[in-house]
Design an enzyme around this catalytic site. Structure first.
Site, PDB file in Angstrom:
ATOM      1  N   TYR A  19       0.851  -1.193   0.000  1.00 19.69           N
ATOM      2  CA  TYR A  19       0.000   0.000   0.000  1.00 19.69           C
ATOM      3  C   TYR A  19       0.886   1.242   0.000  1.00 19.69           C
ATOM      4  O   TYR A  19       1.861   1.326   0.753  1.00 19.69           O
ATOM      5  CB  TYR A  19      -0.906  -0.011   1.229  1.00 19.69           C
ATOM      6  CG  TYR A  19      -1.687   1.273   1.437  1.00 19.69           C
ATOM      7  CD1 TYR A  19      -2.891   1.493   0.788  1.00 19.69           C
ATOM      8  CD2 TYR A  19      -1.213   2.258   2.301  1.00 19.69           C
ATOM      9  CE1 TYR A  19      -3.607   2.657   0.981  1.00 19.69           C
ATOM     10  CE2 TYR A  19      -1.925   3.425   2.508  1.00 19.69           C
ATOM     11  CZ  TYR A  19      -3.112   3.625   1.846  1.00 19.69           C
ATOM     12  OH  TYR A  19      -3.813   4.787   2.044  1.00 19.69           O
ATOM     13  N   HIS A  20       0.542   2.234  -0.818  1.00 17.43           N
ATOM     14  CA  HIS A  20       1.355   3.435  -0.983  1.00 17.43           C
ATOM     15  C   HIS A  20       0.812   4.562  -0.116  1.00 17.43           C
ATOM     16  O   HIS A  20      -0.303   5.032  -0.315  1.00 17.43           O
ATOM     17  CB  HIS A  20       1.360   3.864  -2.443  1.00 17.43           C
ATOM     18  CG  HIS A  20       2.500   4.769  -2.813  1.00 17.43           C
ATOM     19  ND1 HIS A  20       2.746   5.966  -2.185  1.00 17.43           N
ATOM     20  CD2 HIS A  20       3.484   4.624  -3.761  1.00 17.43           C
ATOM     21  CE1 HIS A  20       3.806   6.534  -2.721  1.00 17.43           C
ATOM     22  NE2 HIS A  20       4.277   5.737  -3.665  1.00 17.43           N
ATOM     23  N   GLY A  21       1.582   4.994   0.889  1.00 12.16           N
ATOM     24  CA  GLY A  21       1.184   6.127   1.706  1.00 12.16           C
ATOM     25  C   GLY A  21       1.468   7.440   1.009  1.00 12.16           C
ATOM     26  O   GLY A  21       1.985   7.478  -0.116  1.00 12.16           O
ATOM     27  N   GLU A  70      -2.744   6.716  -5.394  1.00 10.61           N
ATOM     28  CA  GLU A  70      -3.035   6.280  -4.038  1.00 10.61           C
ATOM     29  C   GLU A  70      -2.361   7.178  -3.017  1.00 10.61           C
ATOM     30  O   GLU A  70      -2.913   7.458  -1.950  1.00 10.61           O
ATOM     31  CB  GLU A  70      -2.565   4.838  -3.857  1.00 10.61           C
ATOM     32  CG  GLU A  70      -3.106   4.154  -2.633  1.00 10.61           C
ATOM     33  CD  GLU A  70      -2.871   2.658  -2.715  1.00 10.61           C
ATOM     34  OE1 GLU A  70      -3.819   1.934  -3.091  1.00 10.61           O
ATOM     35  OE2 GLU A  70      -1.738   2.216  -2.423  1.00 10.61           O
ATOM     36  N   SER A  98       4.077  -0.894  -5.968  1.00  7.94           N
ATOM     37  CA  SER A  98       2.864  -0.326  -5.399  1.00  7.94           C
ATOM     38  C   SER A  98       1.890  -0.042  -6.539  1.00  7.94           C
ATOM     39  O   SER A  98       2.062   0.942  -7.268  1.00  7.94           O
ATOM     40  CB  SER A  98       3.173   0.965  -4.630  1.00  7.94           C
ATOM     41  OG  SER A  98       1.977   1.564  -4.202  1.00  7.94           O
TER      42      SER A  98
END
Length: 328
Positions: free
Chosen positions: A121-123, A200, A194
């Site tokens: 998951y890409h913050g 995202e 990602s």
């Protein structure tokens, strides 16, 4: 006559003083001087502990570097870039441990030898993946870790020639296409992708939605390479850094020009825990669409299991403090 002239001058000066309000200025200065005298000790009481905390953090960071001195010395004896990677990994490792209490759960799921595709998951800022690479550099020294964020446009090749992007060369960062990713995996390396990428990072929020759309390229890479896929998610990632991308103006700029212009704020010392899910093995009977769906469900399962939604910065900070007290 002299006395008369002096009295006349004094009267004129006082008249000018009253007209200009200098008497009030003197009163204000007296009040400020008094307040400064009263609050200076109080300010010192708060500033000095803050400086001590900074010194403590710097000392702990130095100890992290010193702890790795034997590894660094051995690395520099073998290869220059290996030593540089070890040094930077040690610094990032120390920063993650100090500022975020960074932990990795499930590192044993990363193969000791051989390739694997890590999907994460890409913050707003993928700082968790930097910490993960730093830990991986110490524990998996036999292989390089690649990072690739598939986005709708390709970075110009000359960007990677700039001095800043020497990091890309040292840490084997690639920007595609899929053939290059497949080549890296077939050569026995680890590859991190990602699927959400910049979209995202900008538009996901404290509810942690996966904005992958119909992207299946990462799944096709895994199928062509015949490697397992390992899902990854970091708890409280959005509470550490957040993006203003959901504001209408920044969304319009991105949709119109594909330019990631939204500012990021944060840097809060919240607790980061990276969780690695069970590997999804290669199956020749599964196509790219089905594999992409499986991987998305696996990452979503990690989010549902380990992230309290909606995320809350204050709660994440309290959790960090609670973990410190529990460790002690």
């Amino acid at each position: 006559n002299i006395n008369k002239n002096c009295n006349h001058d004094v009267c004129v000066f006082r008249a000018l003083e009253d007209w200009a309000g200098l008497g009030q200025v003197e009163d204000y200065l007296s009040v400020l001087e008094y307040l400064l005298w009263v609050f200076t000790p109080l300010a010192i009481v708060f500033i000095l502990p803050f400086l001590i905390v900074i010194l403590l953090y710097l000392s702990i960071l130095f100890l992290h570097v010193y702890k790795r001195k034997n590894q660094l010395r051995e690395a520099y004896c073998n290869n220059l870039w290996d030593g540089a990677r070890k040094t930077l990994a040690t610094l990032w490792d120390g920063h993650g441990a100090i500022w975020h209490g960074y932990e990795i759960h499930g590192m044993e799921k990363i193969p000791d030898k051989g390739p694997a595709l890590i999907v994460y998951y890409h913050g707003a800022i993928p700082i968790d993946y930097y910490y993960f690479l730093a830990s991986l550099t110490h524990t998996h020294t036999h292989t390089h870790a690649y990072s690739y964020n598939p986005i709708r446009y390709n970075w110009p090749h000359y960007i990677f020639c700039l001095p800043f992007f020497l990091l890309c060369e040292v840490f084997s960062v690639i920007h595609g296409p899929q053939e290059e990713c497949v080549r890296a995996l077939k050569n026995g390396h680890l590859l991190g992708i990602s699927p959400g990428g910049v979209r995202e990072a900008l538009f996901s929020d404290e509810t942690y939605p996966l904005l992958w759309g119909k992207r299946r390229g990462f799944a096709q890479v895994a199928i062509d390479s015949q490697v397992p896929v390992i899902p990854m998610f970091t708890q409280n990632l959005r509470e550490g850094f957040r993006s203003l991308g959901n504001l209408r103006f920044y969304r319009w700029v991105y949709e119109r020009f594909r330019f990631p212009a939204a500012p990021v704020y944060g840097g809060f010392p919240v607790k980061f825990r990276t969780f690695l899910g069970d590997p999804i093995p290669y199956d020749p009977n599964v196509n790219a669409a089905e594999l992409a769906e499986k991987v998305q469900q696996a990452v979503q399962s990690l989010i549902d299991q380990h992230q309290q939604i909606p995320g809350n910065i204050l709660r994440a900070l309290l959790e960090r403090f609670h973990s410190k007290v529990k460790d002690h």
